[in-house]
Design a protein around this motif. Structure first.
Motif, short mmCIF file in Angstrom:
data_model
loop_
_atom_site.label_atom_id
_atom_site.label_comp_id
_atom_site.label_asym_id
_atom_site.label_seq_id
_atom_site.Cartn_x
_atom_site.Cartn_y
_atom_site.Cartn_z
N PHE A 108 0.84 -1.20 0.00
CA PHE A 108 0.00 0.00 0.00
C PHE A 108 0.87 1.25 0.00
CE2 PHE A 108 -2.78 3.22 1.90
CZ PHE A 108 -3.88 3.11 1.08
N GLY A 109 1.97 1.21 0.72
CA GLY A 109 2.92 2.33 0.72
C GLY A 109 3.47 2.59 -0.67
N ALA A 110 3.78 1.52 -1.41
CA ALA A 110 4.26 1.67 -2.78
C ALA A 110 3.19 2.27 -3.68
CB ALA A 110 4.72 0.32 -3.33
N LEU A 111 1.95 1.86 -3.47
CA LEU A 111 0.84 2.42 -4.24
C LEU A 111 0.70 3.91 -3.96
CD1 LEU A 111 -1.71 2.11 -6.03
CD2 LEU A 111 -2.95 1.48 -3.95
N ARG A 112 0.77 4.28 -2.71
CA ARG A 112 0.67 5.69 -2.33
C ARG A 112 1.83 6.50 -2.91
NH1 ARG A 112 -0.72 5.10 3.41
NH2 ARG A 112 1.51 4.93 3.65
N ARG A 113 3.04 5.96 -2.84
CA ARG A 113 4.21 6.67 -3.40
C ARG A 113 4.08 6.84 -4.90
NH1 ARG A 113 6.64 3.69 0.46
NH2 ARG A 113 7.12 1.97 -0.94
N SER A 114 3.58 5.82 -5.58
CA SER A 114 3.40 5.91 -7.02
C SER A 114 2.42 7.02 -7.39
CB SER A 114 2.90 4.57 -7.56
OG SER A 114 2.71 4.62 -8.94
N HIS A 115 1.34 7.12 -6.62
CA HIS A 115 0.36 8.19 -6.86
C HIS A 115 0.98 9.56 -6.59
CE1 HIS A 115 -3.19 10.67 -6.71
NE2 HIS A 115 -2.89 10.99 -5.46
#
Length: 119
Positions: free
Chosen positions: A31-38
């Motif tokens: 989820f952290g990677a998803l947030r960083r990507s956004h």
């Protein structure tokens, strides 16, 4: 008005994950990677667009002679810059849509399906 009718039956829809499950996913590396990507996509484009808009406003206020320069016929630099604001808006929306469908949506769908499978 109060009635003596019994409450409606409980929902027979899909079972929702618990609060603890949501918190666990929120704290996960995926989820952290998803947030960083956004954020890596959205924040720089937002800053760039705001700066571009402020440049347009400031030049309209303080560089009137330049903005009034005729480009073709009665079309001046201010009109061209103003129309480019719309072009930029649609370009950013298209780029974000493409980024979301290729980068964000697959990751979010994987997280969602894993959460639904755990229930």
């Amino acid at each position: 008005m109060a009635t003596d009718a019994p409450p409606p039956p409980a929902s027979t829809g899909p079972v929702q994950p618990t609060t603890e499950a949501f918190v666990a996913v929120q704290e996960s590396a995926e989820f952290g990677a998803l947030r960083r990507s956004h954020r890596a996509f959205a924040f720089p484009l937002t800053v760039a667009f705001v700066l571009w808009y402020l440049l347009y406003v400031l030049m309209s206020s303080y560089a009137g002679d330049f903005m009034g320069t005729k480009v073709v016929g009665n079309i001046n630099v201010a009109l061209v810059f103003g129309l480019l604001q719309f072009v930029t808006t649609f370009l950013i929306a298209w780029l974000y849509s493409r980024h979301a469908s290729t980068q964000l949506d697959p990751k979010a769908a994987a997280i969602k399906s894993r959460m639904e499978a755990d229930v």
